[in-house]
Design an enzyme around this catalytic site. Structure first.
Site, PDB file in Angstrom:
ATOM      1  CG  ASP A  65      -2.043   0.949   1.332  1.00 11.60           C
ATOM      2  OD1 ASP A  65      -3.334   0.516   0.900  1.00 11.60           O
ATOM      3  OD2 ASP A  65      -1.891   2.405   1.067  1.00 11.60           O
ATOM      4  CB  ILE A  66       0.978   4.252  -2.050  1.00 13.96           C
ATOM      5  CG1 ILE A  66       2.069   5.315  -2.744  1.00 13.96           C
ATOM      6  CG2 ILE A  66      -0.402   4.994  -1.894  1.00 13.96           C
ATOM      7  CD1 ILE A  66       1.703   5.871  -3.908  1.00 13.96           C
ATOM      8  CG  ASN A  74     -12.338  -0.438   3.787  1.00 16.57           C
ATOM      9  OD1 ASN A  74     -12.776  -0.817   4.782  1.00 16.57           O
ATOM     10  ND2 ASN A  74     -11.236   0.079   3.700  1.00 16.57           N
ATOM     11  N   GLY A  99     -15.261   3.476   3.368  1.00 17.61           N
ATOM     12  CA  GLY A  99     -13.912   3.869   3.377  1.00 17.61           C
ATOM     13  C   GLY A  99     -13.247   3.372   1.975  1.00 17.61           C
ATOM     14  CG  HIS A 106      -8.906  -2.673  -2.570  1.00 18.77           C
ATOM     15  ND1 HIS A 106      -9.469  -2.101  -3.426  1.00 18.77           N
ATOM     16  CD2 HIS A 106      -8.661  -2.091  -1.736  1.00 18.77           C
ATOM     17  CE1 HIS A 106     -10.185  -0.844  -2.594  1.00 18.77           C
ATOM     18  NE2 HIS A 106      -9.245  -1.050  -1.545  1.00 18.77           N
ATOM     19  CG  LEU A 107      -7.842  -9.423   1.431  1.00 16.16           C
ATOM     20  CD1 LEU A 107      -8.924  -9.320   2.295  1.00 16.16           C
ATOM     21  CD2 LEU A 107      -7.691 -11.018   1.239  1.00 16.16           C
ATOM     22  CG  HIS A 108      -6.942  -2.873   2.925  1.00 13.07           C
ATOM     23  ND1 HIS A 108      -6.320  -1.777   2.774  1.00 13.07           N
ATOM     24  CD2 HIS A 108      -8.302  -2.558   2.238  1.00 13.07           C
ATOM     25  CE1 HIS A 108      -6.884  -0.707   2.185  1.00 13.07           C
ATOM     26  NE2 HIS A 108      -8.197  -1.190   2.025  1.00 13.07           N
TER      27      HIS A 108
HETATM   28  P1  AMP Z   1      -9.575   1.656   0.110  1.00 14.18           P
HETATM   29  O1  AMP Z   1      -9.783   2.797   0.740  1.00 14.18           O
HETATM   30  O2  AMP Z   1     -10.248   0.449   0.824  1.00 14.18           O
HETATM   31  O3  AMP Z   1     -10.254   1.664  -1.450  1.00 14.18           O
HETATM   32  O4  AMP Z   1      -8.162   1.291  -0.134  1.00 14.18           O
HETATM   33  C1  AMP Z   1      -7.426   1.820  -1.182  1.00 14.18           C
HETATM   34  C2  AMP Z   1      -6.255   1.687  -0.931  1.00 14.18           C
HETATM   35  O5  AMP Z   1      -5.227   2.161  -1.960  1.00 14.18           O
HETATM   36  C3  AMP Z   1      -5.416   2.883   0.241  1.00 14.18           C
HETATM   37  O6  AMP Z   1      -5.147   2.321   1.441  1.00 14.18           O
HETATM   38  C4  AMP Z   1      -4.405   3.558  -0.567  1.00 14.18           C
HETATM   39  O7  AMP Z   1      -3.451   3.981   0.132  1.00 14.18           O
HETATM   40  C5  AMP Z   1      -3.897   2.734  -1.624  1.00 14.18           C
HETATM   41  N1  AMP Z   1      -3.371   3.112  -2.751  1.00 14.18           N
HETATM   42  C6  AMP Z   1      -3.812   4.624  -3.400  1.00 14.18           C
HETATM   43  N2  AMP Z   1      -3.016   4.509  -4.592  1.00 14.18           N
HETATM   44  C7  AMP Z   1      -1.986   3.468  -4.625  1.00 14.18           C
HETATM   45  C8  AMP Z   1      -1.064   2.973  -5.320  1.00 14.18           C
HETATM   46  N3  AMP Z   1      -0.628   4.015  -6.531  1.00 14.18           N
HETATM   47  N4  AMP Z   1      -0.224   2.184  -4.949  1.00 14.18           N
HETATM   48  C9  AMP Z   1      -0.445   1.572  -3.871  1.00 14.18           C
HETATM   49  N5  AMP Z   1      -1.501   1.590  -3.092  1.00 14.18           N
HETATM   50  C10 AMP Z   1      -2.298   2.590  -3.404  1.00 14.18           C
END
Ligand code: AMP
Ligand code: ZN
Length: 112
Positions: free
Chosen positions: A29-30, A85, A91, A98-100
């Site tokens: 995650d960024i 989410n 959120g 995507h699975l955190h």
């Molecule tokens: P959500 O809020 O559950 O939709 O999670 C989206 C996630 O994507 C967040 O935790 C962001 O920090 C992550 N994210 C956004 N852009 C990027 C990227 N370019 N590379 C990696 N993670 C990202």
């Protein structure tokens, strides 16, 4: 379709890849919220976990297996949190399933 995670899967947007399988890609995650914070995504676009479950149920299981492999490789085989989410109100900001995968600190319960 303009989708950030499709672009990462395609290699058009850079990411720190942690693990790849036939149907999934895991990357850092960024904006990490824990010492380990990875995202595991299906290679095929679905908007959320439920749509993936309906469309490619085996890939949903593969996401979980990939998440376990990522947590184990990072040194957290037994203590990690998996989060989907779903919907802006919960959120979700990227509408590609995507699975955190979070680990490495006291994550607390209930989540914020
Ligand atoms: P959500 O809020 O559950 O939709 O999670 C989206 C996630 O994507 C967040 O935790 C962001 O920090 C992550 N994210 C956004 N852009 C990027 C990227 N370019 N590379 C990696 N993670 C990202
Ligand atoms: Zn996508």
């Amino acid at each position: 379709m303009d989708c950030l995670f499709c672009a990462i899967v395609a290699g058009d947007v850079p990411a720190t890849t942690l693990h790849v399988t036939e149907h999934t890609v895991a990357f850092s995650d960024i904006s990490p919220q824990a010492p380990l914070h990875a995202l595991v995504v299906p290679r095929t676009h679905f908007a959320n976990a439920a749509e993936l479950a309906a469309g490619e149920p085996a890939t949903l299981a593969e996401l979980v297996s990939t998440a376990a492999a990522v947590a184990t490789a990072a040194g957290y085989p037994d203590d990690y949190r998996l989060v989907f989410n779903t919907g802006a109100g919960a959120g979700q900001t990227v509408f590609h399933t995507h699975l955190h995968v979070l680990a490495g600190r006291d994550l607390g319960w209930p989540p914020g």
